[in-house]
Design a protein around this motif. Structure first.
Motif, PDB file in Angstrom:
ATOM      1  N   MET A   1      52.941  38.711  52.814  1.00  0.00           N
ATOM      2  CA  MET A   1      52.344  40.110  52.435  1.00  0.00           C
ATOM      3  C   MET A   1      50.893  39.792  51.657  1.00  0.00           C
ATOM      4  O   MET A   1      49.912  40.454  52.058  1.00  0.00           O
ATOM      5  CB  MET A   1      53.252  40.787  51.400  1.00  0.00           C
ATOM      6  CG  MET A   1      54.484  41.230  51.785  1.00  0.00           C
ATOM      7  SD  MET A   1      55.234  42.187  50.628  1.00  0.00           S
ATOM      8  CE  MET A   1      56.745  42.866  51.702  1.00  0.00           C
TER       9      MET A   1
ATOM     10  N   LEU B   1      47.418  41.118  53.148  1.00  0.00           N
ATOM     11  CA  LEU B   1      46.292  41.725  52.352  1.00  0.00           C
ATOM     12  C   LEU B   1      44.992  41.191  52.355  1.00  0.00           C
ATOM     13  O   LEU B   1      43.896  41.619  52.445  1.00  0.00           O
ATOM     14  CB  LEU B   1      46.969  41.620  50.946  1.00  0.00           C
ATOM     15  CG  LEU B   1      46.367  42.531  49.893  1.00  0.00           C
ATOM     16  CD1 LEU B   1      46.320  43.885  50.500  1.00  0.00           C
ATOM     17  CD2 LEU B   1      46.717  42.472  48.453  1.00  0.00           C
TER      18      LEU B   1
ATOM     19  N   ILE C   1      57.724  40.888  46.870  1.00  0.00           N
ATOM     20  CA  ILE C   1      56.232  40.710  47.488  1.00  0.00           C
ATOM     21  C   ILE C   1      56.289  39.467  47.696  1.00  0.00           C
ATOM     22  O   ILE C   1      56.515  38.541  47.016  1.00  0.00           O
ATOM     23  CB  ILE C   1      55.372  41.227  46.311  1.00  0.00           C
ATOM     24  CG1 ILE C   1      55.269  42.750  46.331  1.00  0.00           C
ATOM     25  CG2 ILE C   1      54.051  40.711  46.676  1.00  0.00           C
ATOM     26  CD1 ILE C   1      54.419  43.251  45.276  1.00  0.00           C
TER      27      ILE C   1
ATOM     28  N   ILE D   1      49.245  46.954  48.903  1.00  0.00           N
ATOM     29  CA  ILE D   1      50.617  46.826  49.163  1.00  0.00           C
ATOM     30  C   ILE D   1      51.159  48.194  48.592  1.00  0.00           C
ATOM     31  O   ILE D   1      50.965  48.578  47.291  1.00  0.00           O
ATOM     32  CB  ILE D   1      51.183  45.611  48.428  1.00  0.00           C
ATOM     33  CG1 ILE D   1      50.592  44.120  48.884  1.00  0.00           C
ATOM     34  CG2 ILE D   1      52.800  45.343  48.409  1.00  0.00           C
ATOM     35  CD1 ILE D   1      50.963  43.059  48.316  1.00  0.00           C
TER      36      ILE D   1
ATOM     37  N   TYR E   1      49.446  47.061  44.477  1.00  0.00           N
ATOM     38  CA  TYR E   1      48.477  45.657  44.569  1.00  0.00           C
ATOM     39  C   TYR E   1      47.357  46.101  45.573  1.00  0.00           C
ATOM     40  O   TYR E   1      48.038  46.471  46.542  1.00  0.00           O
ATOM     41  CB  TYR E   1      49.429  44.715  44.571  1.00  0.00           C
ATOM     42  CG  TYR E   1      48.904  43.297  44.253  1.00  0.00           C
ATOM     43  CD1 TYR E   1      48.549  42.777  42.962  1.00  0.00           C
ATOM     44  CD2 TYR E   1      48.199  42.307  45.240  1.00  0.00           C
ATOM     45  CE1 TYR E   1      47.839  41.641  42.402  1.00  0.00           C
ATOM     46  CE2 TYR E   1      47.527  41.117  44.698  1.00  0.00           C
ATOM     47  CZ  TYR E   1      47.626  40.801  43.502  1.00  0.00           C
ATOM     48  OH  TYR E   1      46.944  39.858  43.099  1.00  0.00           O
TER      49      TYR E   1
ATOM     50  N   TYR F   1      58.712  47.157  49.654  1.00  0.00           N
ATOM     51  CA  TYR F   1      57.082  47.010  49.874  1.00  0.00           C
ATOM     52  C   TYR F   1      56.529  46.681  51.336  1.00  0.00           C
ATOM     53  O   TYR F   1      57.314  46.102  52.076  1.00  0.00           O
ATOM     54  CB  TYR F   1      56.539  45.893  48.837  1.00  0.00           C
ATOM     55  CG  TYR F   1      57.227  45.897  47.562  1.00  0.00           C
ATOM     56  CD1 TYR F   1      56.953  46.700  46.715  1.00  0.00           C
ATOM     57  CD2 TYR F   1      58.108  44.808  47.317  1.00  0.00           C
ATOM     58  CE1 TYR F   1      57.272  46.618  45.266  1.00  0.00           C
ATOM     59  CE2 TYR F   1      58.494  44.925  45.691  1.00  0.00           C
ATOM     60  CZ  TYR F   1      58.067  45.915  45.122  1.00  0.00           C
ATOM     61  OH  TYR F   1      58.638  45.689  43.560  1.00  0.00           O
ATOM     62  N   TYR F   2      55.440  47.333  51.547  1.00  0.00           N
ATOM     63  CA  TYR F   2      54.787  46.773  52.771  1.00  0.00           C
ATOM     64  C   TYR F   2      53.313  47.043  52.463  1.00  0.00           C
ATOM     65  O   TYR F   2      52.920  47.688  51.482  1.00  0.00           O
ATOM     66  CB  TYR F   2      55.252  47.938  53.824  1.00  0.00           C
ATOM     67  CG  TYR F   2      54.959  49.331  53.798  1.00  0.00           C
ATOM     68  CD1 TYR F   2      53.618  49.816  54.356  1.00  0.00           C
ATOM     69  CD2 TYR F   2      55.831  50.170  53.417  1.00  0.00           C
ATOM     70  CE1 TYR F   2      53.256  50.999  54.263  1.00  0.00           C
ATOM     71  CE2 TYR F   2      55.337  51.459  53.146  1.00  0.00           C
ATOM     72  CZ  TYR F   2      54.239  52.098  53.582  1.00  0.00           C
ATOM     73  OH  TYR F   2      53.692  53.364  53.339  1.00  0.00           O
ATOM     74  N   VAL F   3      52.578  46.156  53.642  1.00  0.00           N
ATOM     75  CA  VAL F   3      51.263  46.073  53.423  1.00  0.00           C
ATOM     76  C   VAL F   3      50.565  47.272  54.638  1.00  0.00           C
ATOM     77  O   VAL F   3      50.858  47.150  55.679  1.00  0.00           O
ATOM     78  CB  VAL F   3      50.867  44.606  53.820  1.00  0.00           C
ATOM     79  CG1 VAL F   3      49.271  44.504  53.416  1.00  0.00           C
ATOM     80  CG2 VAL F   3      51.507  43.603  53.098  1.00  0.00           C
TER      81      VAL F   3
END
Length: 226
Positions: A23, A27, A19, A36, A64, A45-47
């Motif tokens: 990112m 966000l 992360i 996330i 998150y 992970y991706y947003v």
């Protein structure tokens, strides 16, 4: 022959993922409803925005959210001042990896009524804006002994006015009969709250509609019409 084989955890599956500061900045730009996601297929992970997420998925889940970012940055600024952002990014990355195995176990154990409540809330204009918080609720508050009920707290932002937030605390397994608690706040100030046993999807749907009605009534009372 298997005694020297290392134990592999879900967290190890994400050992190459990270992360990043980018990112978290993305966000922040998305705002309420930004999240996330951990992707078990891609091992990363991706947003995205919460409304793009299927609440029934066990392979893509929130780790998150925008609310977590706002709350975390406020606390880290008080403690670290100019170094707050760098410290926060490192902490989010490390804590997400450290708790990944437990998070997946909780996702797998999540009952259908929790999923249906999330679906109803999403359909009625409420976006998840924080990572689900899983915890054990003791049968006798203040006495930390068994038995406990595994709970999840979901936080939503109202798409109509994101200063309105809703927190829904539910048992992961609705068959326990444990009470859920629904609370509505406006800029952090309490608006309404009520307990309810959400034991099936029909009750969950009715309570989601009540949340929508209560939030709309509050907005009518407190916002000046133009």
């Amino acid at each position: 022959m298997f005694e020297n084989v290392p134990e592999v955890t879900v967290a190890d599956w994400f050992s190459g993922a990270e992360i990043t500061s980018r990112m978290l900045r993305t966000l922040g730009r998305i705002g309420p409803g930004g999240v996330i996601i951990a992707d078990l297929y891609e091992r990363g992970y991706y947003v995205t925005h919460a409304r793009t997420l299927d609440p029934a998925s066990h392979t893509h889940f929130i780790v998150y959210g925008h609310h977590d970012l706002v709350f975390g940055l406020e606390n880290y600024t008080l403690e670290y001042e100019d170094r707050a952002w760098e410290e926060l990014v490192d902490a989010v990355d490390e804590s997400t990896w450290d708790t990944m195995t437990e998070a997946v176990e909780d996702v797998v154990k999540t009952g259908p009524v929790v999923t249906r409540m999330r679906q109803h809330m999403q359909a009625l204009g409420f976006d998840l804006t924080a990572a689900p918080y899983y915890y054990d609720r003791y049968a006798d508050p203040g006495i930390y002994k068994q038995p406990t009920t595994r709970m999840v707290a979901d936080r939503y932002a109202d798409r109509t006015d994101p200063t309105i937030t809703v927190t829904v605390k539910m048992p992961l397994d609705e068959t326990t009969g444990a009470l859920s608690l629904i609370t509505i706040t406006d800029q952090g100030s309490h608006v309404r709250g009520w307990p309810k046993a959400l034991r099936n999807q029909f009750v969950a749907g009715a309570q989601a509609r009540r949340v929508r009605a209560e939030a709309d009534a509050h907005l009518r009372r407190t916002r000046t019409r133009t």
